[in-house]
Design an enzyme around this catalytic site. Sequence first.
Site, PDB file in Angstrom:
ATOM      1  CB  SER A 161      -0.930   0.015   1.123  1.00 56.51           C
ATOM      2  OG  SER A 161      -0.322   0.262   2.407  1.00 56.51           O
ATOM      3  CB  CYS A 162       4.128   2.268   1.328  1.00 56.16           C
ATOM      4  SG  CYS A 162       5.117   0.659   1.527  1.00 56.16           S
ATOM      5  NE  ARG A 163      -0.311   4.939  -3.999  1.00 59.97           N
ATOM      6  CZ  ARG A 163      -1.629   4.650  -3.376  1.00 59.97           C
ATOM      7  NH1 ARG A 163      -1.104   3.443  -2.721  1.00 59.97           N
ATOM      8  NH2 ARG A 163      -2.484   5.363  -3.100  1.00 59.97           N
TER       9      ARG A 163
END
Length: 185
Positions: A161-163
Amino acid sequence: MNLTHSDKSPKKILLGIAGGIAAYKAADLCSKLAQAGYHVQVVMTQGASEFIGEATLAALSGRPVVIHGFDTRFPLGPHIELARDLDAFVVAPATAATLARLAHGLADDLLSTLYLQNTSPVLLAPAMSDPMWNQASVQRNVEILRGDGCHIVGPEKGWLSCRVQGTGRMSEPAKIITEINALVL
């Protein structure tokens, strides 16, 4: 892959959900467990409620979600009553903070207090960022928990989710259910 169990009496699963973005996968896990015939009771940390709603999990499990250690629905305390007669205690996602609480016996929320009260097999599905997962302190906590008899599934490598790509994705619900089946069937 068989997600259902054939036992006539429903197995009781306590599903603990910690406060990480992977909490959204816990809804799918809860749904799949219920569809497979498991009796699922959900306990969430306060942080988890920032990511996923109680109403969703109550609808999927067919039972009210419990968050607080002081809940008048449980005269003896939810940490006592919810830990009775379990077939497994599953924490998905298990965040770095939750792993630390469990590894060190810190009982400062309902989830960690239930862990200390529980006598059934424990399955933890870690989820966090790659740098967090690779911290020496997190790895020490995981080893402590393994040494205490906990079973660990994941985390997986992939899109976080932190890309970024890395290790820290919570295992998919189907994989977690396969591990649950191995523990309780």
